[in-house]
Design a protein around this motif. Structure first.
Motif, PDB file in Angstrom:
ATOM      1  N   ALA A 136       0.457  -1.428   0.290  1.00 41.65           N
ATOM      2  CA  ALA A 136      -0.162  -0.357   0.381  1.00 41.65           C
ATOM      3  C   ALA A 136       0.794   1.503   0.093  1.00 41.65           C
ATOM      4  O   ALA A 136       0.030   2.166  -0.516  1.00 41.65           O
ATOM      5  CB  ALA A 136      -1.072  -0.283   1.147  1.00 41.65           C
ATOM      6  N   THR A 137       1.875   1.141   0.756  1.00 39.83           N
ATOM      7  CA  THR A 137       3.041   2.429   0.922  1.00 39.83           C
ATOM      8  C   THR A 137       3.853   2.755   0.143  1.00 39.83           C
ATOM      9  O   THR A 137       4.794   3.414  -0.074  1.00 39.83           O
ATOM     10  CB  THR A 137       3.511   2.482   2.082  1.00 39.83           C
ATOM     11  N   ASP A 138       4.001   1.429  -1.040  1.00 39.21           N
ATOM     12  CA  ASP A 138       5.090   0.956  -2.532  1.00 39.21           C
ATOM     13  C   ASP A 138       6.381   1.721  -1.752  1.00 39.21           C
ATOM     14  O   ASP A 138       7.511   2.208  -2.150  1.00 39.21           O
ATOM     15  CB  ASP A 138       4.897   2.375  -3.148  1.00 39.21           C
ATOM     16  N   ARG A 139       6.789   0.708  -0.549  1.00 35.88           N
ATOM     17  CA  ARG A 139       7.895   1.115  -0.450  1.00 35.88           C
ATOM     18  C   ARG A 139       7.728   0.313   1.380  1.00 35.88           C
ATOM     19  O   ARG A 139       6.690  -0.040   2.511  1.00 35.88           O
ATOM     20  CB  ARG A 139       8.845   2.294   0.685  1.00 35.88           C
ATOM     21  N   PRO A 140       8.831  -0.699   1.812  1.00 34.10           N
ATOM     22  CA  PRO A 140       9.235  -1.454   2.603  1.00 34.10           C
ATOM     23  C   PRO A 140       8.745  -1.205   4.026  1.00 34.10           C
ATOM     24  O   PRO A 140       9.260   0.019   3.876  1.00 34.10           O
ATOM     25  CB  PRO A 140      11.115  -2.131   2.597  1.00 34.10           C
ATOM     26  N   ASP A 181      10.048  12.176   7.483  1.00 31.98           N
ATOM     27  CA  ASP A 181       8.775  12.640   8.627  1.00 31.98           C
ATOM     28  C   ASP A 181       7.475  11.852   8.594  1.00 31.98           C
ATOM     29  O   ASP A 181       7.516  11.528   9.592  1.00 31.98           O
ATOM     30  CB  ASP A 181       8.877  13.775   9.157  1.00 31.98           C
ATOM     31  N   ARG A 182       6.343  12.033   7.466  1.00 35.54           N
ATOM     32  CA  ARG A 182       5.948  11.283   7.119  1.00 35.54           C
ATOM     33  C   ARG A 182       5.672  11.922   5.052  1.00 35.54           C
ATOM     34  O   ARG A 182       6.435  12.379   4.785  1.00 35.54           O
ATOM     35  CB  ARG A 182       4.601  12.096   7.228  1.00 35.54           C
ATOM     36  N   LEU A 183       5.173  10.559   5.076  1.00 32.76           N
ATOM     37  CA  LEU A 183       4.473  10.122   3.550  1.00 32.76           C
ATOM     38  C   LEU A 183       3.881  10.877   3.209  1.00 32.76           C
ATOM     39  O   LEU A 183       3.011  11.178   3.357  1.00 32.76           O
ATOM     40  CB  LEU A 183       4.289   8.273   2.861  1.00 32.76           C
ATOM     41  N   ASP A 232       3.223   9.634  -2.448  1.00 29.28           N
ATOM     42  CA  ASP A 232       4.257   8.583  -2.135  1.00 29.28           C
ATOM     43  C   ASP A 232       3.631   7.364  -2.104  1.00 29.28           C
ATOM     44  O   ASP A 232       4.584   6.256  -2.863  1.00 29.28           O
ATOM     45  CB  ASP A 232       4.711   8.621  -0.677  1.00 29.28           C
ATOM     46  N   LEU A 233       2.241   7.327  -2.108  1.00 31.30           N
ATOM     47  CA  LEU A 233       1.649   5.795  -1.470  1.00 31.30           C
ATOM     48  C   LEU A 233       1.101   5.476  -2.980  1.00 31.30           C
ATOM     49  O   LEU A 233       0.817   5.976  -3.712  1.00 31.30           O
ATOM     50  CB  LEU A 233       0.823   5.512  -0.244  1.00 31.30           C
ATOM     51  N   LEU A 234       0.796   3.530  -2.866  1.00 31.84           N
ATOM     52  CA  LEU A 234      -0.034   3.543  -4.089  1.00 31.84           C
ATOM     53  C   LEU A 234      -1.403   3.510  -3.900  1.00 31.84           C
ATOM     54  O   LEU A 234      -2.587   4.354  -5.079  1.00 31.84           O
ATOM     55  CB  LEU A 234       0.441   2.054  -3.953  1.00 31.84           C
ATOM     56  N   PHE A 259      -1.903   4.203  -9.595  1.00 30.53           N
ATOM     57  CA  PHE A 259      -1.036   5.411 -10.589  1.00 30.53           C
ATOM     58  C   PHE A 259      -0.458   6.943 -11.365  1.00 30.53           C
ATOM     59  O   PHE A 259       0.457   6.907 -11.145  1.00 30.53           O
ATOM     60  CB  PHE A 259      -0.248   4.092 -11.759  1.00 30.53           C
ATOM     61  N   ASP A 260      -1.078   6.751 -11.171  1.00 34.80           N
ATOM     62  CA  ASP A 260      -1.585   8.759 -11.715  1.00 34.80           C
ATOM     63  C   ASP A 260      -1.095   9.530 -10.564  1.00 34.80           C
ATOM     64  O   ASP A 260      -0.509  10.655 -10.971  1.00 34.80           O
ATOM     65  CB  ASP A 260      -2.653   8.736 -12.654  1.00 34.80           C
ATOM     66  N   LYS A 261      -1.077   9.129  -9.480  1.00 33.03           N
ATOM     67  CA  LYS A 261      -0.785   9.923  -8.414  1.00 33.03           C
ATOM     68  C   LYS A 261       0.646   9.321  -7.710  1.00 33.03           C
ATOM     69  O   LYS A 261       1.066  10.075  -7.309  1.00 33.03           O
ATOM     70  CB  LYS A 261      -2.008  10.321  -7.373  1.00 33.03           C
ATOM     71  N   ASN A 262       0.476   7.996  -8.395  1.00 36.48           N
ATOM     72  CA  ASN A 262       2.511   7.490  -7.278  1.00 36.48           C
ATOM     73  C   ASN A 262       2.954   8.281  -8.432  1.00 36.48           C
ATOM     74  O   ASN A 262       3.543   8.442  -9.389  1.00 36.48           O
ATOM     75  CB  ASN A 262       2.462   6.123  -7.877  1.00 36.48           C
ATOM     76  N   GLU A 263       3.815   8.927  -7.411  1.00 44.39           N
ATOM     77  CA  GLU A 263       5.055   9.453  -7.727  1.00 44.39           C
ATOM     78  C   GLU A 263       6.655   8.525  -8.302  1.00 44.39           C
ATOM     79  O   GLU A 263       7.004   9.658  -9.704  1.00 44.39           O
ATOM     80  CB  GLU A 263       6.350  10.829  -6.749  1.00 44.39           C
ATOM     81  N   ARG A 264       5.887   7.928  -7.623  1.00 41.99           N
ATOM     82  CA  ARG A 264       7.864   7.178  -8.287  1.00 41.99           C
ATOM     83  C   ARG A 264       7.255   6.339  -9.890  1.00 41.99           C
ATOM     84  O   ARG A 264       8.403   6.105 -10.584  1.00 41.99           O
ATOM     85  CB  ARG A 264       7.855   6.107  -6.924  1.00 41.99           C
ATOM     86  N   TYR A 265       5.956   6.029  -9.836  1.00 47.18           N
ATOM     87  CA  TYR A 265       5.401   5.654 -11.265  1.00 47.18           C
ATOM     88  C   TYR A 265       5.496   6.805 -12.108  1.00 47.18           C
ATOM     89  O   TYR A 265       5.502   6.458 -13.357  1.00 47.18           O
ATOM     90  CB  TYR A 265       4.070   5.270 -11.361  1.00 47.18           C
ATOM     91  N   GLN A 266       5.196   7.993 -11.584  1.00 42.89           N
ATOM     92  CA  GLN A 266       4.982   9.220 -12.717  1.00 42.89           C
ATOM     93  C   GLN A 266       6.844   9.233 -13.432  1.00 42.89           C
ATOM     94  O   GLN A 266       6.811   9.225 -14.302  1.00 42.89           O
ATOM     95  CB  GLN A 266       4.555   9.923 -12.117  1.00 42.89           C
ATOM     96  N   PHE A 267       7.400   9.036 -12.138  1.00 39.57           N
ATOM     97  CA  PHE A 267       9.472   9.378 -12.449  1.00 39.57           C
ATOM     98  C   PHE A 267       9.763   8.458 -13.890  1.00 39.57           C
ATOM     99  O   PHE A 267      10.350   8.137 -14.834  1.00 39.57           O
ATOM    100  CB  PHE A 267       9.891   9.406 -11.304  1.00 39.57           C
ATOM    101  N   ALA A 268       9.003   6.721 -13.159  1.00 44.58           N
ATOM    102  CA  ALA A 268       9.547   5.969 -14.399  1.00 44.58           C
ATOM    103  C   ALA A 268       9.180   6.322 -15.745  1.00 44.58           C
ATOM    104  O   ALA A 268       9.417   6.600 -16.794  1.00 44.58           O
ATOM    105  CB  ALA A 268       8.898   4.422 -13.939  1.00 44.58           C
TER     106      ALA A 268
END
Length: 466
Positions: free
Chosen positions: A206-210, A255-257, A261-263, A448-457
């Protein structure tokens, strides 16, 4: 989990009169250690599966104890060190059968960010000139718990807060906790395998990070407590802190996502919380091999890129095998084809040929990828300009790394290209997980449209191709 260092008195359950002083220490890097000024082994050559102790008013049970060092000197004193698997702080359990819990509360490193913690309101009181601040009023309202029924019991998301209680300062913090109440009394190992690690994987997705486990509390009617029961306060209400060395530990990077940042976040499943969490427990059980392969790459940050890629490819293949048709031809039709081929072979080759053809009715990796890419095209398309070369790259790279066929060496991708190839396969699996949880294709696109990691990719992919 927070580091621990406590001085205490220790003994084994069979001989409470023989007590030894020692230091209990815990850190995420070394695990739990008990350093005794004295020795249990001097008087009895037995194992110590359970060690009991008291540290500054806290009852402690140490479980899974292995001696790792002992020393004696003359003049001097005996000393002994133990490696400890699990520490239960808050109760004494005299035997392993008592270590059963009907309820567990667990916190993860980014659970609070996912759970939409409410803002703490601050109202300023100004002087008459409106420039100087005379005082502040703080306001906080704790959200109500969210509950849902699952196959493992009632699962709740509970909001908690903490205050130092000091009269001259405010030290206020809030957190979110998963609580699971079961109809059975389970050992901690059973809680770990059935729920704690499964929920860790959920919040990692859900948070797209470990995520790491930051705190675990157990509730049990067994064992001895320092607090006597009252009509309004029973042993089942007393929390027991459980400390152990986690496979994966992490220091928060922010400090806070933020939302991008989240999926997905709690608000995306709040109306279906119980059904969604119940479905995840089902997914985790039915797709255990897929989850193990996928999430192991999230928790193993130092894994070689080639191993990372192979794990993800295997997870994709395993997912298709579990969830989609695993036959090219109907079973009876394929059996007729096998018999026709084998019957035309010589007697000496028939058994060998049967073994070689045993899995010949299963789709190839290419066929599995074609199917799954088609199912997730709305998400994969922005990352892949042409599906056919992408699938060919995955197949050739997997075959080269698995079989080290020199003819495929130039076709296999490496370096940054391998990183993005792996990332695209991860996105494919994430999309499959989201759809398993009940998200529609349109909802997946919106997430996915609002997920920064995906948009960066996407930006990197377009830049590389240009």
């Amino acid at each position: 989990m927070q580091e621990l260092e406590e001085v205490g008195i220790w003994w084994i359950p069979s001989d409470p009169d023989f007590q030894v002083s020692g230091l209990l220490k815990f850190s995420s890097s070394t695990g739990i250690r008990l350093e005794l000024i004295g020795s249990f082994q001097e008087y009895r050559k037995v194992d110590c599966p359970i060690i009991l102790g008291v540290t500054q008013g806290k009852l402690v049970t140490l479980c899974g104890n292995k001696p790792i060092h002992s020393r004696s000197s003359s003049p001097g004193f005996e000393s002994e060190k133990y490696s400890v698997k699990t520490a239960f702080i808050g109760a004494h359990f005299s035997n392993l059968d008592e270590m059963k819990f009907h309820r567990i509360a667990v916190e993860y490193s980014y659970l609070a960010d996912w759970a939409n913690l409410p803002l703490i309101r601050r109202q300023e009181e100004l002087e008459e000139d409106n420039y100087n601040i005379r005082g502040f009023d703080f306001s906080y309202t704790r959200p109500e718990p969210i509950r849902g029924n699952t196959s493992q019991g009632v699962l709740s998301l509970v909001y908690t807060w903490h205050n130092s209680g000091l009269p001259f300062q405010i030290n206020f913090s809030q957190s979110a906790t998963f609580e699971i109440k079961s109809q059975e009394h389970l050992s901690f190992e059973e809680w770990m395998s059935k729920l704690i690690f499964t929920l860790q994987n959920f919040i990692t997705l859900a948070t797209d990070r470990p995520n790491s486990v930051t705190r675990v509390l157990g509730f049990s009617p067994y064992g001895d407590r320092a607090i006597e029961e009252t009509p309004h306060f029973t042993k089942q209400d007393v929390s027991i802190e459980i400390i152990y060395r986690s496979v994966y530990t992490e220091t928060r990077q922010k400090d806070r996502l933020l939302r991008d940042d989240l999926l997905f976040e709690l608000k995306d499943i709040q109306e279906t919380f119980g059904d969604t969490m119940a479905q995840w427990l089902t997914i985790a059980a039915e797709l255990d091999s897929v989850c193990n392969l996928f999430f192991s790459t999230r928790y193993s940050q130092r894994m070689y890129q080639e191993n990372h890629f192979l794990n993800i490819v295997q997870a994709v293949e395993s997912y298709h095998r579990r969830r989609r048709s695993n036959r090219i031809l109907p079973k009876q039709e394929h059996e007729k084809r096998i018999n026709r081929i084998v019957n035309n072979a010589s007697e000496g080759d028939k058994e060998w040929l049967k073994q070689k053809l045993a899995f010949s009715n299963e789709p190839s990796l290419k066929e599995r990828l074609v199917y799954l890419v088609k199912e997730t095209r709305e998400i994969i398309a922005p990352l892949v300009n042409d599906e056919e070369p992408f699938i060919k790259q995955v197949r050739d790279t997997r075959n080269y790394l698995t079989h080290y066929d020199k003819s495929l060496q130039k076709k296999a991708v490496k370096g940054g290209a391998l990183y993005w190839l792996t990332y695209t396969l991860e996105i494919l699996l994430q999309t499959c997980f989201l759809k398993e949880l009940g998200f529609s294709s349109e909802q997946c696109v919106a997430l996915f449209d609002k997920n920064e990691r995906y948009q960066f990719a996407i930006r990197e992919t377009k830049g590389t191709n240009n």
